[in-house]
Design a protein around this motif. Structure first.
Motif, PDB file in Angstrom:
ATOM      1  N   THR A 138       0.897  -1.273   0.174  1.00 48.87           N
ATOM      2  CA  THR A 138       0.149  -0.050   0.043  1.00 48.87           C
ATOM      3  C   THR A 138       0.942   1.202  -0.093  1.00 48.87           C
ATOM      4  O   THR A 138       0.609   2.048  -0.584  1.00 48.87           O
ATOM      5  N   ALA A 141       2.022   1.879  -3.462  1.00 48.16           N
ATOM      6  CA  ALA A 141       0.995   2.426  -4.279  1.00 48.16           C
ATOM      7  C   ALA A 141       0.984   3.932  -4.124  1.00 48.16           C
ATOM      8  O   ALA A 141       0.808   4.587  -5.210  1.00 48.16           O
ATOM      9  N   SER A 160      -2.055   0.015 -10.456  1.00 50.49           N
ATOM     10  CA  SER A 160      -2.768  -1.297  -9.966  1.00 50.49           C
ATOM     11  C   SER A 160      -1.185  -2.150  -9.656  1.00 50.49           C
ATOM     12  O   SER A 160      -0.511  -2.505 -10.736  1.00 50.49           O
ATOM     13  N   VAL A 189      -7.096  -6.578  -9.170  1.00 49.07           N
ATOM     14  CA  VAL A 189      -7.163  -5.281  -8.430  1.00 49.07           C
ATOM     15  C   VAL A 189      -7.471  -4.250  -9.572  1.00 49.07           C
ATOM     16  O   VAL A 189      -8.228  -3.167  -9.239  1.00 49.07           O
ATOM     17  N   ARG A 196      -6.886  -3.187  -3.117  1.00 43.07           N
ATOM     18  CA  ARG A 196      -5.428  -2.756  -3.088  1.00 43.07           C
ATOM     19  C   ARG A 196      -4.878  -3.757  -2.088  1.00 43.07           C
ATOM     20  O   ARG A 196      -5.527  -3.544  -1.081  1.00 43.07           O
TER      21      ARG A 196
END
Length: 225
Positions: A138, A141, A160, A189, A196
């Protein structure tokens, strides 16, 4: 040892030995140069990342060294075509280069390596604590989503990410199997069927390929007629 027992070599022997030293050094230097050229040739010119073959080798090595912490990620940029269509391919290249640099630095900091698989798709093999997988992915991302300056524009990447954890798969699972699992997780995802941070299951990793590609990718549909 008495003087009479000392082995006396003719001067020519010393001359040959002396000549061999720079020759050996030249061979070593040439070998190093060739290896560097090969490494450079195998890197993606836009991002500086390694290619798929180098990544697969690193996955295999990390699996042998620390299978419990080995994670393979696949990241795919969303909306690159829109950037190319509206701002031009040069802007798209800026976006790809920024994503590549960020994921490369992230992977290196975690004892791993990132690669550009092609187009707007990247992959990485890293060592992560299983308990921190979702948190770390995470965070990646969020990092990849930071704005990218491109002239007077500020591009906002959307990426993604799918993850496969080696410890969740059989010990015999190969590097290609781990990569397929991460690719399937990324696709889930991307299409919204999973949230996510989703981690691939055994089913994801063993999803049958069509023409060597994940079902749903361009080129996986069989011709009709």
């Amino acid at each position: 040892m008495p003087p009479s027992s000392v082995l006396r070599l003719p001067p020519r022997t010393f001359a040959i030995a002396a000549a061999a030293v720079p020759l050996a050094l030249a061979v070593v230097a040439d070998d190093v140069r060739v290896r560097r050229q090969l490494r450079t040739a195998r890197r993606d010119p836009l991002t500086g990342l390694s290619g798929r073959d180098v990544l697969m080798d690193r996955i295999t090595r990390l699996a042998a060294a620390d299978r419990e912490q080995l994670h393979v990620l696949v990241a795919d940029a969303d909306g690159l075509k829109a950037v190319n269509d509206t701002l031009g391919h040069a802007a798209g290249d800026v976006l790809i280069a920024a994503i590549g640099h960020r994921i490369g630095a992230w992977a290196q900091a975690r004892g791993g390596l990132a690669a550009r698989l092609g187009g707007d798709e990247f992959a990485a093999a890293v060592l992560l604590s299983p308990a921190a997988t979702v948190r770390d992915v995470t965070a990646l991302a969020d990092q990849l989503a930071q704005p990218v300056a491109c002239g007077t524009h500020r591009l906002r990447p959307a990426v993604s990410i799918g993850t496969a954890r080696a410890a969740d798969l059989p010990d015999a699972a190969s590097a290609s199997r781990l990569l397929r699992g991460a690719d399937m997780a990324m696709y889930r995802v991307k299409n919204g069927s999973e949230v996510r941070g989703y981690v691939a299951t055994r089913h994801d990793a063993y999803t049958p390929a069509v023409h060597g590609r994940r079902p749903g990718r361009p080129g996986t549909h069989l011709p009709v007629g």
